[in-house]
Design an enzyme around this catalytic site. Structure first.
Site, PDB file in Angstrom:
ATOM      1  N   PRO A 100      41.743  23.504  31.794  1.00 30.12           N
ATOM      2  CG  PRO A 100      40.144  24.505  33.153  1.00 30.12           C
ATOM      3  CD  PRO A 100      41.596  24.156  33.087  1.00 30.12           C
ATOM      4  CB  ALA A 103      37.689  27.155  31.188  1.00 28.98           C
ATOM      5  N   GLY A 104      38.879  30.145  29.715  1.00 31.90           N
ATOM      6  CA  GLY A 104      39.506  31.425  30.065  1.00 31.90           C
ATOM      7  C   GLY A 104      40.811  31.255  30.826  1.00 31.90           C
ATOM      8  CG  LEU A 105      41.378  28.751  33.716  1.00 27.98           C
ATOM      9  CD1 LEU A 105      41.531  27.643  34.765  1.00 27.98           C
ATOM     10  CD2 LEU A 105      41.432  30.096  34.419  1.00 27.98           C
ATOM     11  CB  SER A 107      43.455  25.384  27.210  1.00 29.53           C
ATOM     12  OG  SER A 107      42.429  25.863  26.387  1.00 29.53           O
ATOM     13  CB  SER A 108      44.117  27.806  22.561  1.00 27.25           C
ATOM     14  OG  SER A 108      44.052  29.201  22.643  1.00 27.25           O
ATOM     15  CB  ALA A 109      47.790  31.123  24.930  1.00 27.03           C
ATOM     16  CB  ALA A 110      49.050  26.696  27.790  1.00 24.54           C
ATOM     17  CG  ASP A 151      44.887  34.570  26.433  1.00 23.83           C
ATOM     18  OD1 ASP A 151      44.723  35.575  27.143  1.00 23.83           O
ATOM     19  OD2 ASP A 151      43.955  33.793  26.120  1.00 23.83           O
TER      20      ASP A 151
HETATM   21  O1  PMV Z   1      38.935  33.741  26.986  1.00 15.73           O
HETATM   22  P1  PMV Z   1      40.382  34.049  27.065  1.00 15.73           P
HETATM   23  O2  PMV Z   1      41.030  33.670  28.307  1.00 15.73           O
HETATM   24  O3  PMV Z   1      41.159  33.602  25.859  1.00 15.73           O
HETATM   25  O4  PMV Z   1      40.522  35.644  27.112  1.00 15.73           O
HETATM   26  C1  PMV Z   1      40.152  36.441  26.071  1.00 15.73           C
HETATM   27  C2  PMV Z   1      40.461  37.853  26.365  1.00 15.73           C
HETATM   28  C3  PMV Z   1      39.858  38.823  25.385  1.00 15.73           C
HETATM   29  O5  PMV Z   1      40.288  40.120  25.793  1.00 15.73           O
HETATM   30  C4  PMV Z   1      38.337  38.776  25.424  1.00 15.73           C
HETATM   31  C5  PMV Z   1      40.314  38.555  23.959  1.00 15.73           C
HETATM   32  C6  PMV Z   1      41.779  38.838  23.695  1.00 15.73           C
HETATM   33  O6  PMV Z   1      42.293  38.333  22.692  1.00 15.73           O
HETATM   34  O7  PMV Z   1      42.407  39.594  24.462  1.00 15.73           O
END
Ligand code: PMV
Length: 315
Positions: A100, A103-105, A107-110, A151
């Site tokens: 998703p 959502a913190g999972l 997606s953009s780094a993947a 990420d």
């Molecule tokens: O929202 P996510 O899964 O991209 O996580 C961000 C994590 C942070 O520590 C808030 C930012 C970062 O670049 O580490």
């Protein structure tokens, strides 16, 4: 020529988000239950290079030349081509994802990692894993401003990692498998907005914010030991402390707190928000016997999606 394929997992930050931006350590793990796949086939000379996207918010076929300059797909393709110093022959790229968005999972780094891997192979170049990681980081930087790099690192290495921005990325040996449940608040907030909020608080009230960030750093140091020793109950307690610190930082939300409370009430050993916060997912750690009760409890208090999964044992 057969298609070149690159498949990468999603991720969660198990401990240490936000503090990691200020060079405290953090722990991240890959999540195989969600994945992103990129495949590339050569196209005929007279055809345009095209991108076929199949994921949550985009379902389209688009010529490469029509992608906006700021499109993360375009940024990742151009970064790798510039690094290798080769222009790709005409290609057909397909991107499918079950991760998703926002959502913190991860997606953009993947997306950045999978495109970097796949395009470099398509161009006949075998990049080192560190090169893939730093190219993916470069793409993340262009989009997100000041990411810590955790990420792209956990997705590139596809292993649980202990990460600190300026010091180390080391794999963590997980002693025994751990059951976790991820639950979606259904709300979305851009990570860069929440990171900017923390930065502003740190600048305006360092006496309050610095100790919270240091506390998170100490929690992470203890959590890595608990993970290596298979001390699941201790890990749960540390998770609760980490969530409380994130609440004090101001990055949680009513929905995240509601999910955390429900998970604990239904027998989870610990729970916390994961990633940027203000929405997205939370993670709970459970004994196998309580996973079902925790999952159904989360749905009953408003989780829009629940993913039961594992932190796998690793040598
Ligand atoms: O929202 P996510 O899964 O991209 O996580 C961000 C994590 C942070 O520590 C808030 C930012 C970062 O670049 O580490």
């Amino acid at each position: 020529m057969p298609a070149i394929i690159s498949k990468v997992p999603g991720k969660i930050i198990l401990f240490g988000e936000h503090a990691v931006v200020y060079d405290f350590p953090a722990i991240a793990i890959p999540i195989d239950a969600v994945q992103l796949k990129v495949s590339i086939l050569p196209a005929f000379m007279e055809e345009q290079s095209t991108i076929r996207i199949r994921n949550f918010n985009r379902n389209e076929d688009i010529p490469f030349s029509e992608l906006e300059l700021s499109d993360p797909i375009r940024i990742s393709i151009e970064n790798v081509c510039t690094f290798i110093n080769l222009k790709p022959p005409h290609f057909k790229m397909t991107i499918t994802s079950s991760i998703p968005i926002a959502a913190g999972l991860g997606s953009s780094a993947a997306l950045a990692v999978a495109i970097t891997k796949c395009m470099s192979q398509f161009l006949g170049i075998n990049l080192k894993i560190e090169e893939i990681n730093s190219l993916a980081f470069k793409s993340e930087e262009i989009q997100h401003g000041l990411p810590s790099g955790i990420d792209n690192s956990v997705i590139t290495f596809s292993k649980p990692i202990f990460f600190s921005k300026t010091k180390t990325i080391s794999p963590i040996k997980i002693k025994s498998p751990i059951h976790i449940i991820l639950a979606d608040t259904g709300k979305r907030t851009l990570t860069k907005e929440v990171v900017a909020f923390v930065k502003q608080r740190l600048e305006s009230d360092p006496d309050t914010i610095k100790p919270i960030l240091s506390d998170i750093g100490r929690i992470v140091e203890k959590a890595v030991k608990a993970l290596c020793n298979g001390e699941i109950e201790k890990l749960g307690t540390l998770m609760i402390s980490n969530h409380n610190a994130l609440r004090q930082l101001g990055v949680s939300s009513i929905e995240l707190n509601r999910l955390v409370k429900s998970a604990l009430k239904n027998g989870a050993l610990g729970a916390k928000l994961c990633g940027g916060g203000r929405g997205g997912y939370m993670v709970a750690i459970c004994m196998p016997s309580s996973c079902e009760k925790v999952s159904s409890g989360l749905i009953s208090v408003g989780a829009t999606h629940v993913i039961p999964t594992m932190i796998k044992e690793s040598k």
